[in-house]
Design an enzyme around this catalytic site. Structure first.
Site, PDB file in Angstrom:
ATOM      1  N   HIS A   1       0.820  -1.201   0.000  1.00  6.53           N
ATOM      2  CA  HIS A   1       0.000   0.000   0.000  1.00  6.53           C
ATOM      3  C   HIS A   1       0.851   1.246   0.000  1.00  6.53           C
ATOM      4  O   HIS A   1       0.499   2.255  -0.608  1.00  6.53           O
ATOM      5  CB  HIS A   1      -0.932  -0.009   1.207  1.00  6.53           C
ATOM      6  CG  HIS A   1      -1.748  -1.250   1.263  1.00  6.53           C
ATOM      7  ND1 HIS A   1      -2.083  -1.882   2.415  1.00  6.53           N
ATOM      8  CD2 HIS A   1      -2.247  -1.990   0.266  1.00  6.53           C
ATOM      9  CE1 HIS A   1      -2.774  -2.953   2.132  1.00  6.53           C
ATOM     10  NE2 HIS A   1      -2.874  -3.042   0.836  1.00  6.53           N
TER      11      HIS A   1
ATOM     12  N   ARG B   1      -9.523   4.562  -7.868  1.00  7.42           N
ATOM     13  CA  ARG B   1      -9.459   3.356  -7.034  1.00  7.42           C
ATOM     14  C   ARG B   1     -10.020   3.682  -5.647  1.00  7.42           C
ATOM     15  O   ARG B   1      -9.294   4.136  -4.769  1.00  7.42           O
ATOM     16  CB  ARG B   1      -8.014   2.897  -6.887  1.00  7.42           C
ATOM     17  CG  ARG B   1      -7.372   2.317  -8.144  1.00  7.42           C
ATOM     18  CD  ARG B   1      -5.954   1.834  -7.822  1.00  7.42           C
ATOM     19  NE  ARG B   1      -5.413   0.939  -8.810  1.00  7.42           N
ATOM     20  CZ  ARG B   1      -4.480   1.283  -9.714  1.00  7.42           C
ATOM     21  NH1 ARG B   1      -4.021   2.513  -9.746  1.00  7.42           N
ATOM     22  NH2 ARG B   1      -4.005   0.384 -10.559  1.00  7.42           N
TER      23      ARG B   1
ATOM     24  N   GLU C   1     -10.645  -8.054 -16.376  1.00 11.75           N
ATOM     25  CA  GLU C   1      -9.365  -8.387 -15.735  1.00 11.75           C
ATOM     26  C   GLU C   1      -9.099  -9.881 -15.757  1.00 11.75           C
ATOM     27  O   GLU C   1      -8.069 -10.339 -15.280  1.00 11.75           O
ATOM     28  CB  GLU C   1      -9.364  -7.891 -14.284  1.00 11.75           C
ATOM     29  CG  GLU C   1      -9.672  -6.414 -14.166  1.00 11.75           C
ATOM     30  CD  GLU C   1      -9.456  -5.882 -12.767  1.00 11.75           C
ATOM     31  OE1 GLU C   1      -8.333  -5.505 -12.451  1.00 11.75           O
ATOM     32  OE2 GLU C   1     -10.437  -5.862 -11.984  1.00 11.75           O
TER      33      GLU C   1
ATOM     34  N   ASN D   1      -3.125  -4.946 -15.406  1.00 13.87           N
ATOM     35  CA  ASN D   1      -2.229  -5.575 -14.419  1.00 13.87           C
ATOM     36  C   ASN D   1      -2.732  -6.959 -14.075  1.00 13.87           C
ATOM     37  O   ASN D   1      -1.981  -7.934 -14.061  1.00 13.87           O
ATOM     38  CB  ASN D   1      -2.177  -4.744 -13.131  1.00 13.87           C
ATOM     39  CG  ASN D   1      -1.797  -3.312 -13.384  1.00 13.87           C
ATOM     40  OD1 ASN D   1      -1.117  -3.028 -14.368  1.00 13.87           O
ATOM     41  ND2 ASN D   1      -2.241  -2.407 -12.527  1.00 13.87           N
ATOM     42  N   ASP D   2      -4.017  -7.030 -13.774  1.00 16.84           N
ATOM     43  CA  ASP D   2      -4.579  -8.341 -13.439  1.00 16.84           C
ATOM     44  C   ASP D   2      -4.733  -9.201 -14.686  1.00 16.84           C
ATOM     45  O   ASP D   2      -4.423 -10.393 -14.673  1.00 16.84           O
ATOM     46  CB  ASP D   2      -5.927  -8.184 -12.730  1.00 16.84           C
ATOM     47  CG  ASP D   2      -5.742  -7.964 -11.241  1.00 16.84           C
ATOM     48  OD1 ASP D   2      -4.942  -8.714 -10.645  1.00 16.84           O
ATOM     49  OD2 ASP D   2      -6.365  -7.049 -10.688  1.00 16.84           O
TER      50      ASP D   2
ATOM     51  N   ARG E   1       1.660 -10.995 -10.455  1.00 10.50           N
ATOM     52  CA  ARG E   1       2.147  -9.628 -10.627  1.00 10.50           C
ATOM     53  C   ARG E   1       2.965  -9.126  -9.451  1.00 10.50           C
ATOM     54  O   ARG E   1       3.670  -8.124  -9.544  1.00 10.50           O
ATOM     55  CB  ARG E   1       0.964  -8.666 -10.893  1.00 10.50           C
ATOM     56  CG  ARG E   1       0.012  -8.540  -9.720  1.00 10.50           C
ATOM     57  CD  ARG E   1      -1.264  -7.816 -10.098  1.00 10.50           C
ATOM     58  NE  ARG E   1      -1.243  -6.411  -9.721  1.00 10.50           N
ATOM     59  CZ  ARG E   1      -2.316  -5.621  -9.729  1.00 10.50           C
ATOM     60  NH1 ARG E   1      -3.486  -6.075 -10.120  1.00 10.50           N
ATOM     61  NH2 ARG E   1      -2.230  -4.375  -9.368  1.00 10.50           N
TER      62      ARG E   1
ATOM     63  N   CYS F   1      -6.562   0.515 -18.375  1.00  9.48           N
ATOM     64  CA  CYS F   1      -6.115   1.286 -17.209  1.00  9.48           C
ATOM     65  C   CYS F   1      -5.051   0.597 -16.357  1.00  9.48           C
ATOM     66  O   CYS F   1      -4.818   0.986 -15.237  1.00  9.48           O
ATOM     67  CB  CYS F   1      -7.309   1.676 -16.334  1.00  9.48           C
ATOM     68  SG  CYS F   1      -8.137   0.285 -15.578  1.00  9.48           S
TER      69      CYS F   1
HETATM   70  C1  PEP Z   1      -5.484  -3.638 -13.037  1.00 10.23           C
HETATM   71  O1  PEP Z   1      -5.611  -4.750 -12.557  1.00 10.23           O
HETATM   72  O2  PEP Z   1      -4.878  -3.399 -14.096  1.00 10.23           O
HETATM   73  C2  PEP Z   1      -6.049  -2.465 -12.347  1.00 10.23           C
HETATM   74  C3  PEP Z   1      -6.084  -1.286 -12.928  1.00 10.23           C
HETATM   75  O3  PEP Z   1      -6.486  -2.631 -11.091  1.00 10.23           O
HETATM   76  P1  PEP Z   1      -5.513  -2.795  -9.835  1.00 10.23           P
HETATM   77  O4  PEP Z   1      -4.101  -2.520 -10.294  1.00 10.23           O
HETATM   78  O5  PEP Z   1      -5.991  -1.823  -8.824  1.00 10.23           O
HETATM   79  O6  PEP Z   1      -5.728  -4.221  -9.473  1.00 10.23           O
HETATM   80 MG    MG Z   2      -7.055  -5.111 -10.988  1.00 11.15          MG
END
Ligand code: PEP
Ligand code: MG
Length: 746
Positions: free
Chosen positions: A364, A471, A606, A629-630, A640, A677
């Site tokens: 965090h 977020r 995701e 990212n996910d 990740r 994103c």
């Molecule tokens: C993602 O997973 O790409 C995303 C934008 O959400 P987070 O990074 O908050 O999981």
């Molecule tokens: Mg995510």
């Protein structure tokens, strides 16, 4: 051998102090010390080995071994009995050294004549500085008393080393905390920063490890412990009705503060001649060494509680340590073992950089640092022991490198880098209000990711055309208690106000996996990334989601509102979440609240499964945002958060780009707006490739908007697409080499 009773120990310490008080240079002091110890302990040999570098121990002084071997004999950590003491931080006590496990014969020292061996670590607050050894010809095991006595002496040597007592002409040691140090860690937020060290928890310096009057020291210790207990009790009183977990920690503190074993050991240290603070530190050092070795998470936690208590006790005893009242230096670079997001937010934008000894890319604190665009290096080994408040420091967040007390050449090179960054920033500022249109006339919508109030000024400063991902969980994560609905309403209102009509996409609570709310009962899952998270929690326990949706509706107060649900894996989940929203809207209507003038409801894509949802899903959603990212971690089955694998697969891998293209096509059929994103949207090369695959909205950290736009303005997406397509047809694994060649030629 003389009995090492408490009074003997005390006498030895007094003699040591006298030896230290003279004008001798470092080496002479160390020589005297070995002589005194051998004499007092009735052994033929006493030697001090100190670390030359992280890996190598050097014989720095000896009484009894061949003097020619001083500064010549070296060993690697783990090598020989001395190396073992250093490696494991444990005493080695054997009557028959040549036959003991790990013994290494070093002919130049002449030590084969000595049978018994007792080696204790010289350590300060878990930092291994060296090894103190006594040896004798007679084959016998040293008594527990003798071991204790030597440990106490080792403690004093550690303090003296810290104070620079062995530095000087013909020095045994080069001065601590003065040399240039280069530390390689991990990059958690890019950027370069130069400034001065600000220790989140400053080191306590003990200048008086030896005391004359045990009764007086005991009194000081008891006084300080009493103050500590009262303090913990007060904290307990205040938290009585609060958070359960915090209460548990405090109970554990109280248990330690009343622990008889801990007190008894410190009393014994004092009886042997240590000052109260040196006694606290000695026990703390040993606890830290244990902490680095135990595997059990619970035990580690408890040892870390003890560490924290010892810190408090040291602060009480020395009056040092708390930064309260002290002023941040100019261009402060924060150094800490670890830091919570709340503490980091308190420092806010005053920091130029952050270096954590532990920390992790997905923590965090890292999320907050990223939101604040402060360069962050994690896993910077030994930084908290090496750095002193005010030290000159340079942080290279791009490479994950820290230069502490850098020399002139490094300073020069680093300043060039910072200047280049600054020039680039100026260039980006000049295109802030220029729309991102590629040379072949494609318009890309540049929006930003946000989550903290601290992000809001970036809405104007970065040239973002809106917020593509807010977020919302960050506001939940940085608190110790569940926020109230009224607080959320106020917060979301501020976000919408700051946006001045630019669109903001609020993502509902995305918790679980690495985002654990401190005030929610932890769930013990074998694999949290694949577990009960995000929309799954929201649907199973809808209370919080409802409250959040209501807060969003009230904050919009008649203005347009965009909401998206995270981690939707199948159509049905979206439908169920949307039904919750519809019910909430209905309730708000009945209660007479203004409803949004326009409502857009989207889903985050995701998981690969959603890309193959029925076309009806694409028809029903107002928009889709790819959480890259996910999505990437599930596409390649590569965690990740795991440093070992997270960079293993390239985003520009042809399979992944083809998959993105597929999603673009499916959205196109239904005319569904699509954005991306994840972090890759903020990486210029990746971003232009995503645009080439057909993505028209990119949501990224505000600091990335300039670099990404600057490249977009120079590329021809049609040409880029052809290059990508050719690379695919050739059978390349990733399109990066071909793309880079094209970009270099621009
Ligand atoms: C993602 O997973 O790409 C995303 C934008 O959400 P987070 O990074 O908050 O999981
Ligand atoms: Mg995510």
């Amino acid at each position: 051998m003389a009995e090492t009773t408490e009074s003997e120990s005390r006498k030895l310490l007094v003699r040591l102090r006298e030896a230290m008080a003279g004008d001798d240079a470092g080496q002479a002091r160390l020589d005297k010390i070995t002589h005194l110890i051998a004499d007092s302990m009735g052994t033929e040999v006493c030697s001090v080995y100190l670390f030359r570098d992280e890996e190598t121990l050097e014989l720095c002084a000896t009484q009894g071994l061949n003097l020619e071997s001083v500064h010549q004999t070296r060993m690697r950590i783990g090598e020989g009995l001395v190396g073992r003491v250093a490696k494991y931080g444990k005493v080695v006590n054997t009557p028959d050294a040549p036959n003991a496990k790990g013994f290494r014969y070093m002919p130049e020292t002449g030590e084969e004549r000595f049978s018994s061996f007792l080696g204790v670590p010289v350590q300060r607050l878990g930092e291994m500085l060296g090894v103190l050894v006594v040896q004798s010809k007679e084959a016998r095991e040293f008594s527990a008393d003798a071991v204790y006595a030597l440990e106490v002496v080792a403690m004093v040597i550690a303090e003296m080393t810290e104070l620079g007592a062995f530095v000087g002409e013909g020095a045994a040691l080069s001065p601590l905390h003065q040399q240039a140090v280069l530390i390689h860690g991990g990059s958690a937020q890019e950027g370069a920063a130069e400034g001065h060290v600000w220790l989140h928890e400053p080191r306590v310096i003990v200048t008086n490890p030896i005391a004359d009057d045990p009764a007086r020291e005991l009194e000081r210790l008891n006084g300080a412990v009493e103050e500590l207990r009262v303090g913990v009790d007060k904290m307990l009183e205040v938290s009585r009705n609060g958070d359960k977990e915090q209460l548990q920690v405090l109970e554990a503190y109280r248990m330690f503060a009343n622990s008889k074993g801990w007190m008894r050991r410190m009393e014994e240290d004092i009886a042997r001649g240590l000052s109260a603070e040196a006694a606290v530190e000695k026990e703390q050092s040993q606890a830290r060494t244990r902490m680095s070795q135990v595997q059990d998470a619970y035990l580690r936690e408890r040892l870390s509680d003890l560490d924290d208590l010892s810190n408090r006790l040291l602060r009480i005893l020395t009056g040092q340590g708390a930064n309260t009242g002290a002023e941040l230096p100019e261009n402060p670079i924060l150094i800490a073992r670890n830091i919570g997001p709340g503490d980091l937010l308190e420092y806010g934008r005053s920091l130029r950089g952050i270096v954590l000894e532990e920390g992790s890319v997905g923590s965090h604190a890292a999320i907050v640092a990223r939101a604040l665009a402060i360069p962050l290096v994690v896993h910077a080994k030994r930084i908290t022991t090496e750095a002193l408040n005010g030290d000159h420091i340079m942080v290279d967040g791009d490479q994950g490198v820290v230069h502490l007390r850098p020399d002139e050449t490094v300073v020069g090179a680093f300043r060039d880098k910072i200047a280049m960054h600054a020039q680039a920033q100026e260039r980006y500022a000049s295109i802030r209000n220029t729309p991102a249109v590629t040379t072949d006339g494609q318009r890309i919508n540049m929006v930003m990711n946000a989550g903290l109030m601290a992000d809001l000024p970036s809405l104007d400063g970065s040239g973002a055309e809106g917020v593509g991902l807010f977020r919302t969980e960050l506001q939940f994560l940085v608190r110790n208690q569940m926020p109230k609905r009224s607080e959320l309403v106020a917060l979301y209102q501020r976000v919408l106000d700051a946006a001045h009509g630019k669109p903001v996409v609020f993502r509902t609570l995305d918790i679980g996996s690495d985002k654990v709310l401190p005030y929610m009962a932890p769930t013990d899952e074998p694999n949290p990334a694949l577990g009960w998270r995000a929309i799954r929690v929201g649907l199973d326990k809808p209370g919080v989601m409802r409250m959040q949706l209501q807060a969003l509706l009230r904050a919009a107060d008649g203005r347009p509102l965009s909401v998206m649900f995270p981690f939707v894996a199948q159509f049905e989940e979206y439908r169920a979440a949307k039904a919750e929203l519809d019910k909430t809207i209905e309730r708000e209507r009945i209660l007479g609240h203004a409803l949004p003038s326009e409502l857009k409801v989207g889903a985050m894509l995701e998981t690969p499964s959603l890309a193959y949802a029925p076309q009806k899903f694409f028809d029903e959603v107002s928009f889709i945002s790819i959480g890259g990212n996910d999505l990437k971690q599930f596409f390649f089955a590569a965690d990740r958060e795991n440093e070992r694998v997270r960079r293993r697969y390239d985003t520009l891998n042809v399979s992944f780009l083809s998959f993105i293209e597929r999603i673009v096509e499916r959205c196109a059929i239904s005319g569904t707006p699509l954005s991306f994103c994840g972090e890759d949207a903020g990486r210029p090369v990746e971003a232009v490739c995503l645009a080439a695959m057909g993505i028209r909205t990119l949501s990224m950290r505000p600091a990335s908007i300039g670099p990404v736009k600057s490249l977009l303005l120079r590329v021809d997406l049609g040409e880029l697409r052809k290059i990508i397509s050719d690379a695919r047809h050739r059978g390349d694994q990733a399109v990066r080499p071909a793309v880079m060649q094209y970009l270099r030629g621009l």
